[in-house]
Scaffold this active site. Structure first.
Site, mmCIF file in Angstrom:
data_model
loop_
_atom_site.group_PDB
_atom_site.id
_atom_site.type_symbol
_atom_site.label_atom_id
_atom_site.label_comp_id
_atom_site.label_asym_id
_atom_site.label_seq_id
_atom_site.Cartn_x
_atom_site.Cartn_y
_atom_site.Cartn_z
ATOM 1 N N SER A 125 -5.877 1.041 0.736
ATOM 2 C CA SER A 125 -5.284 -0.277 0.492
ATOM 3 C C SER A 125 -3.993 -0.535 1.247
ATOM 4 O O SER A 125 -3.476 -1.653 1.207
ATOM 5 C CB SER A 125 -5.044 -0.463 -1.013
ATOM 6 O OG SER A 125 -6.273 -0.484 -1.709
ATOM 7 N N THR A 126 -3.441 0.458 1.932
ATOM 8 C CA THR A 126 -2.292 0.157 2.780
ATOM 9 C C THR A 126 -2.679 -0.857 3.859
ATOM 10 O O THR A 126 -1.836 -1.615 4.336
ATOM 11 C CB THR A 126 -1.740 1.429 3.453
ATOM 12 O OG1 THR A 126 -2.776 2.033 4.244
ATOM 13 C CG2 THR A 126 -1.248 2.428 2.413
#
Length: 583
Positions: free
Chosen positions: A285-286
């Site tokens: 999710s970065t």
């Protein structure tokens, strides 16, 4: 009676001059030329033998170890230097007693192979190395034995006084003091090897030190906290980075397990790779920070846009769901802090696969990232980029990049849109490393900073929030592929944090490979429970070292939390005004 004329002097006949045969002079000239030719041939051969430098034909090979420049950190602390030493050699033809020589050498160097040693000393060769580089105690012991036919020769040895510190950046050298990895190899490629090949014999004092962008104190703090985390969460590996987002200088880089460059053979172990620059991972999710920046920069979305995340996103039999989803409509800030896969997928598909791929390409996520470090890796992504690929890549699955590459992309979307190639050399010209000047607009960049700060206040990055530093960040947890399938029980967690969020200066990146859940994490193994608090601990130690003092201001430069329905352009303008008033 005198006989007339008996003793009368008889006149001598005239003497004729001797005449040489006509061919005698030619013979003399020929003989002279023959002698002269012989002398010229002999002299020429002697000259050739005197000039001969091939090691196999002479007793002494050319000096093997060459001087290298010192390597220092950005503050002048020595990271690598040449150390005078000596190597042991033998002249087998001069051996008096081979058995005695083998016995004596084994006393001083017990790690030598006695069979191989005896074979070398029994040969008829003129020269043989016994031990390259020795300690003072070993030289004293050898000198005391006085073995005939065994001697010492001065050389140089590379010394790394800080041991494992920054090993993956420094690299290592071979026994001849030639760089084989890291900055050491890069130095040779900058002209040092060419000077050696030209026959220039230089001392270390003749070479200017190489100043790296690393800060040794920051490096120690990063490595120390990362080691604690790997042990605490029983992770198989860990990695960390501190990056100056204003100029791309790397202040610290750690990859565990690491190695001691004083023992370069340890670097060859498979688990000793530089995970920051060489390892390729699905960063989870970065990547949503880049997806959100793309959506806002496209003009199709703003902070008040709402997306339906009440049901999974389906592609035939394949469905994309949220981890602990809200099962309702979400605006952009909510999609970010709740890390909605569904909302990110819908935004990316609205922009379109072609524009999505082009955007990541502009952020440098689709090409091999080259820095001073020779070790790098090519990112992995699908050759055919369709809607399903766009949906999964939007939340960091289906594409694998190096953590350094991902950090470069995140730095660009928060620093005003300037994409800078990272560097490990202090003072490297940022203009020469500028890959793009406006990958996103200044307005989009400020929106991302606001969202990352909001995520630290009320989202998954809260465990890294330190009073007075206005940190912002984005978490990432990705399932690893095991036996060809994603395994929900085996994950890689990552966190990208920027400080301060309203005017970013430093980016902190942390990765933990296969962390285990603990009772204190309530059985969770996601990034918010391990990578985030670890990064907070790193920030608490590093920021004071870098001279960043906490702000005494009683207010946050960004608003804390406003009703979801109120988020929109008015909030964005208020946020900009608040940031301009921040100290």
């Amino acid at each position: 009676m005198r006989l007339p004329g008996l003793f009368r002097p008889h006149p001598r006949p005239a003497r004729r001059p001797l005449r040489q045969p006509p061919f005698a002079r030619s013979r003399l000239r020929l003989a002279g030329f023959l002698f002269l030719g012989c002398y010229l041939v002999i002299g020429g051969r002697l000259a050739m033998l005197a000039m001969e430098t091939e090691p196999s034909r002479v007793a002494w090979p050319s000096p093997p170890s060459k001087a290298r420049p010192d390597i220092v950190d950005r503050n002048g602390a020595v990271l690598a230097m040449d150390l005078p030493t000596a190597s042991v050699f033998a002249e087998p033809r001069k051996m008096v007693d081979v058995d005695e020589a083998v016995e004596g050498l084994m006393q001083v160097f017990p790690n030598l192979d006695p069979v191989d040693l005896r074979k070398r000393l029994s040969s008829r060769s003129a020269f043989a190395w016994i031990q390259r580089t020795t300690t003072r105690a070993e030289r004293d012991a050898l000198w005391a034995l006085g073995i005939p036919g065994v001697g010492l020769r001065d050389e140089l040895r590379r010394l790394y006084p800080n041991g494992r510190a920054a090993a993956h950046v420094l690299g290592a050298v071979n026994v001849d003091n030639i760089g084989i990895s890291g900055i050491e190899k890069w130095i040779d490629g900058q002209g040092l090897q060419a000077l050696r090949s030209a026959g220039m014999d230089m001392d270390s004092d003749d070479l200017e030190p190489i100043a790296l962008s690393l800060d040794l104190k920051v490096q120690h703090a990063l490595t120390s906290e990362l080691e604690k985390a790997v042990t605490k969460f029983s992770a198989i590996a860990g990695a960390g980075l501190v990056l100056d987002v204003t100029n791309g200088e790397v202040l610290a880089l750690a990859s565990l397990p690491d190695f001691d460059p004083n023992v370069p053979t340890d670097a060859l172990k498979p688990d000793r790779i530089n995970r920051v620059a060489v390892g390729t991972y699905e960063m989870g999710s970065t990547f949503k920070a880049m997806t959100t920046a793309m959506a806002l920069d496209s003009g199709q979305f703003d902070l008040g846009s709402v997306l339906d995340a009440s049901s999974p996103l389906r592609f035939g039999r394949f469905a994309i769901r949220d981890y602990r989803g809200q099962n309702r409509a979400l605006n952009i800030p909510e999609s970010f802090i709740h890390s909605s896969n569904i909302a990110m997928g819908k935004m990316a598909m609205a922009v379109g696969p072609e524009r999505h791929r082009a955007f990541l390409g502009r952020l440098g996520q689709l090409d091999r990232l080259t820095t001073e470090l020779p070790e790098n890796a090519r990112p992995l992504f699908p050759a055919k980029w369709g809607e399903l690929n766009t949906a999964t890549i939007s939340f960091g699955h289906g594409i694998a990049v190096t953590p350094l590459q991902a950090s470069m992309g995140i730095a660009a979307v928060v620093n005003g849109g300037h994409l800078l190639r990272p560097t490990f050399v202090k003072g490297s010209d940022p203009e020469a490393r500028t890959l793009a000047r406006e990958v996103v607009s200044a307005r989009t960049s400020e929106a991302l900073r606001f969202l990352m700060r909001l995520n630290a206040r009320v989202g998954s990055a809260g465990k890294a929030d330190i009073d007075g530093y206005f940190m912002g960040g984005k978490t990432g947890t990705s399932e690893k592929v095991v036996n060809g399938r994603y395994d929900s029980g085996t994950v890689l967690t990552a966190f990208m944090g920027v400080v301060p969020a309203h005017a970013p200066r430093y980016l902190f990146m942390t990765v933990l490979d296969e962390p285990k859940p603990l009772p204190e994490t309530y059985g969770f193994r996601t990034s918010g429970w391990n990578a985030v608090p670890v990064t907070g601990a790193i920030m608490a130690r590093v920021l004071p070292i870098l001279g960043v003092a906490p702000s005494p201001a009683p207010f946050d430069p960004f608003p804390t939390m406003i009703s979801a329905r109120a988020w929109g352009s008015n909030l964005f303008r208020a946020d900009t005004l608040a940031a301009s008033r921040a100290p």
